[in-house]
Write an enzyme that holds these catalytic residues in place. Structure first.
Site, short mmCIF file in Angstrom:
data_model
loop_
_atom_site.label_atom_id
_atom_site.label_comp_id
_atom_site.label_asym_id
_atom_site.label_seq_id
_atom_site.Cartn_x
_atom_site.Cartn_y
_atom_site.Cartn_z
N THR A 52 0.82 -1.21 0.00
CA THR A 52 0.00 0.00 0.00
C THR A 52 0.85 1.25 0.00
O THR A 52 0.68 2.15 -0.84
CB THR A 52 -0.93 0.00 1.23
OG1 THR A 52 -1.77 -1.16 1.18
CG2 THR A 52 -1.78 1.24 1.25
N LYS A 72 4.13 3.84 18.45
CA LYS A 72 4.18 5.25 18.06
C LYS A 72 4.52 6.16 19.24
O LYS A 72 5.33 7.08 19.10
CB LYS A 72 2.84 5.65 17.43
CG LYS A 72 2.57 4.96 16.09
CD LYS A 72 1.16 5.25 15.59
CE LYS A 72 0.92 4.59 14.24
NZ LYS A 72 -0.47 4.79 13.76
#
Length: 414
Positions: free
Chosen positions: A11, A200
């Site tokens: 992607t 993250k």
């Protein structure tokens, strides 16, 4: 002419190629020279693409080509991504990546190699996708002492919670819809168990406070236990439930870091971040609270952040734009249970009066919450502020009085 190679054509990799091909003129103008993809590494064949001649299955072709100055790693996962990235840096090539798992696990080591070899290792897309956050922290907010970062870091879980809040969907139904729409993987564990958000916030913590924070040192709790009853009580309280990744510097010089569902006020900027959007709040001493908002994932938003890093590498061949943090410091991460919080508690006794009587006996003062059609004997409240160790003791005392705890969710002050 600057030649680059792209590792992976999924992607994000296909998005990087699309952005570079369709915006070639403007990208060249910003970079100061043309940027051309010379190789794309993938084990699959893509004979129908207009650039099918660029594909190779041999990483060594890329590694040993002196024309390649920058390599883009968008394969995901640790292996072989780590091995490839390390080899490229050691060979004298800049590396740009969107791979949050790689940066969270190996960031200190790879940054050290890049620094030693006077190279860039850039990863803007690893945290917010198309939402710029690495650059602002490292440059725009560099004059601040950042004390805290908190945010909605995973679009999939935010979409699921938004459906539960707005449309009273069950968790299972909302997850199925997220999978049908392509927001969640067939195996959604990394999202719904909080691991993606954990990686993250660890990257942001490492960058902000200068010491590598490994994911296994971050308390992580997902959204799989959230029910519509909890959603209703959050509304009664005046807010919504969000999966929040947060890190805060303590007075003792240690950080507290965690990922967990939280009650967030509707008046908060984070409380109004819905659907697949991300919102990241950075708290600085000079700026106060600054919030970055946008789509945290997706083909083109993420590819845009990757290409921006490529442009930086090309522009700064002679003047490096270093990002850097040290390897992990001993005892840098404080026990999260030492932190103080208010807690939402949903519990059940023989009847609601007995449940509340026991809760008042244990906690002293409470903020009672209500919802339509509660279960028999169900009570819900928000506790006073106390450490999580104290909360554990009090919930054990509540159990000893015959009241079962059904749900606990931390209450934020964001």
């Amino acid at each position: 002419m600057a030649y680059i190679a792209v590792l992976g054509h999924g992607t994000v990799g296909s998005g990087v190629a699309e952005v570079l091909f369709t915006h070639a003129e403007s990208i060249s103008r910003r970079a100061g020279e043309d940027i051309k993809i010379k190789y794309i590494l993938d084990i699959r064949d893509f004979p129908d693409l207009s650039y099918s001649e660029l594909f190779t299955k041999d990483f060594d072709v890329i590694l040993n080509d002196p024309d390649i100055s920058t390599v883009v790693e968008v394969m995901g996962g640790l292996h072989p991504a780590y091995d490839f990235v390390k080899a490229c840096l050691e060979k004298g090539k800049n590396v740009v990546t969107s791979n949050k798992e790689l940066v969270a696990a190996k960031g200190a080591e790879l940054l050290s190699i890049a620094r030693k070899n006077n190279l860039n290792f850039l990863f803007e897309a690893s945290v917010g996708g198309g939402v710029p956050i690495i650059r602002p922290i490292s440059t725009c907010l560099a004059a601040n002492e950042v004390s805290e970062i908190a945010g909605i870091l995973n679009g999939t879980t935010n979409f699921i919670l938004t459906k539960m809040i707005r449309e009273q969907m069950s968790f299972a139904t909302a997850l199925k819809l997220a999978q049908d729409l392509g927001y969640a993987e067939r195996n959604p564990a990394a999202d719904i168990e909080g691991h993606d958000a954990c990686r993250k916030i660890c990257i942001l913590a490492s960058l902000t406070f200068g010491s590598h924070v490994y994911p296994d040192s971050c308390y992580t709790e997902g959204i799989t236990k959230i029910t519509l009853a909890d959603v209703d009580y959050a509304e009664s309280w005046g807010g919504v439930i969000k999966l929040i990744g947060s890190v805060k510097m303590q007075e003792n010089g240690k950080i507290q870091i965690k990922v967990c569902p939280m009650f967030v006020s509707r008046e908060s900027q984070l409380g109004n971040v819905d659907d697949v959007f991300n919102g990241i709040m950075v708290r600085g001493d000079a700026t106060g609270d600054v919030v970055f908002y946008g789509k945290g994932a997706g083909k083109l938003p993420t590819a845009s952040a990757v290409v921006a890093d490529v442009i930086d590498c090309v522009k700064q061949q002679t003047s490096r734009k270093f990002l850097y943090w040290e390897d992990a410091k001993a005892d840098f991460v404080d026990d999260y249970k030492n932190g103080e919080t208010q807690m939402f508690v949903r519990c059940k006794g023989a009847n609601i009066s007995e449940a509340f009587d026991a809760a008042y006996k244990v906690f002293g003062e409470l903020r009672e919450l209500s919802r339509k059609n509660p279960e028999e004997g169900e009570a819900a409240f928000v506790t006073p502020m106390m450490t999580e160790y104290q909360l554990e003791e009090k919930l054990a005392a509540l159990k000893a009085l015959g009241v079962e705890t059904l749900s606990t969710i931390r209450v934020s002050d964001y």
